[in-house]
Design a protein around this motif. Structure first.
Motif, PDB file in Angstrom:
ATOM      1  N   GLY A 207      19.590  59.867 118.173  1.00  0.00           N
ATOM      2  CA  GLY A 207      18.455  59.849 117.174  1.00  0.00           C
ATOM      3  C   GLY A 207      17.198  60.114 118.131  1.00  0.00           C
ATOM      4  O   GLY A 207      16.137  60.173 117.655  1.00  0.00           O
ATOM      5  N   LYS A 247      15.482  59.888 114.716  1.00  0.00           N
ATOM      6  CA  LYS A 247      15.702  58.481 114.239  1.00  0.00           C
ATOM      7  C   LYS A 247      14.439  58.348 113.122  1.00  0.00           C
ATOM      8  O   LYS A 247      14.712  57.469 112.154  1.00  0.00           O
ATOM      9  N   TRP A 265      24.388  54.571 114.923  1.00  0.00           N
ATOM     10  CA  TRP A 265      24.257  55.942 115.865  1.00  0.00           C
ATOM     11  C   TRP A 265      25.605  55.896 116.840  1.00  0.00           C
ATOM     12  O   TRP A 265      25.868  55.006 117.468  1.00  0.00           O
TER      13      TRP A 265
END
Length: 319
Positions: A207, A247, A265
């Motif tokens: 991210g 992100k 993630w």
């Protein structure tokens, strides 16, 4: 200024970019647009493309046709991303030159720039370093197209221009999770997880990479601007000049979609280029800037996705 009666050929008119360009030109009163579906004209077929140009004799050509996809698609189909994109653009650009087309716009991608190019990436950074491995096949093809346009301007004084948009999104995007880019993939994942009781959403990488996003209607506006302008250079970046972390993008899409679950993630998957931010000063100096803010654009894209979800699923089943 563009003559609204000019015969304008839009290659790739059914794709996200081509359809946006078509909408824009129609809105501006251009009434002599020509286009063919892939079943009617295979742009990989040199003879077929040449015969089409001989018959139609377009005055303006906008090349928005390409085989596109995200990291997974580039990884699985490197030959197709290199060879087919070379075929498509070579045929269109060569036929345009041979038919004495007055103006051509070649649309590419910010992935033409080196993986570790100075940020923000300016047009002068082209060919100054190695490419991002996950999409090098597509990038090499597009670099070749840029150089073809440059060569025709230098040798034959053609009024041809290459526009390199940043990451695009909007209506008619590809939401297939096997081949889509990051933003439409997020919309699809968060939407489906929301319908599954806000189940967790798994995303690739950490991210941390930063990306720039431009609504496709803005790039269509840039195309119209160039059609009505005398451009000094052969190559222009088209973007916002602003970026966001993956992100941060995930959190924004999650909020817009209304998903309440966790984001997980997968650090075993590639991040891609650490940062991709365009230097858009050349285009700004020419007189064009973007209009659609990222949050507004994602909201509109999600609304389009919901309105067209049945058709999206139908197409995926048929293909």
């Amino acid at each position: 200024m563009l003559d609204k009666d000019s015969k304008i050929y839009i290659a790739g008119h059914r794709g996200m970019v081509g359809s946006a360009v078509k909408r824009k030109l129609e809105q501006e009163g251009c009434n002599n647009l020509i286009y063919k579906s892939s079943s009617e004209l295979d742009l990989r077929n040199q003879q077929g493309v040449q015969e089409f140009f001989n018959q139609e004799q377009p005055e303006v050509v906008i090349d928005a046709a390409a085989r596109v996809g995200g990291i997974m698609a580039n990884k699985e189909y490197p030959w197709q991303f290199l060879y087919e994109n070379l075929e498509i653009q070579n045929n269109i650009i060569a036929a345009s030159h041979q038919q004495d087309v007055e103006k051509l716009i070649f649309l590419g991608s910010s992935c033409i720039y080196p993986k570790h190019a100075d940020q923000p990436m300016g047009e002068e950074s082209l060919l100054t370093g190695s490419l991002e491995p996950t999409n090098q096949w597509y990038a090499i093809a597009k670099i070749a197209g840029v150089k073809m346009v440059d060569a025709l301007r230098r040798q034959y004084d053609r009024d041809y221009v290459s526009l390199m948009p940043t990451n695009l999104y909007g209506p008619n995007d590809n939401f297939d999770l096997k081949t889509s880019h990051v933003l439409p993939a997020m919309i699809r994942k968060f939407h489906e997880a929301k319908g599954d009781g806000d189940s967790p959403v798994q995303l690739w990488g950490t991210g941390s990479p930063r990306r720039e996003f431009l609504h496709v209607d803005d790039v269509a506006d840039a195309v119209f601007f160039v059609l009505n302008s005398e451009m000094e250079h052969d190559l222009y970046n088209v973007g916002t000049g602003k970026d966001i972390s993956i992100k941060g993008l995930a959190l924004l899409v999650q909020r817009i979609v209304g998903h309440k679950g966790d984001i997980r993630w997968d650090h075993s998957k590639p991040n891609g280029t650490p940062r991709k931010l365009m230097n858009v000063s050349r285009m700004t100096k020419a007189g064009w800037t973007y209009n659609i803010k990222l949050e507004d654009g994602i909201k509109a894209t999600y609304e389009w996705f919901l309105e067209n979800l049945d058709e999206i699923k139908k197409v995926e089943i048929e293909s």
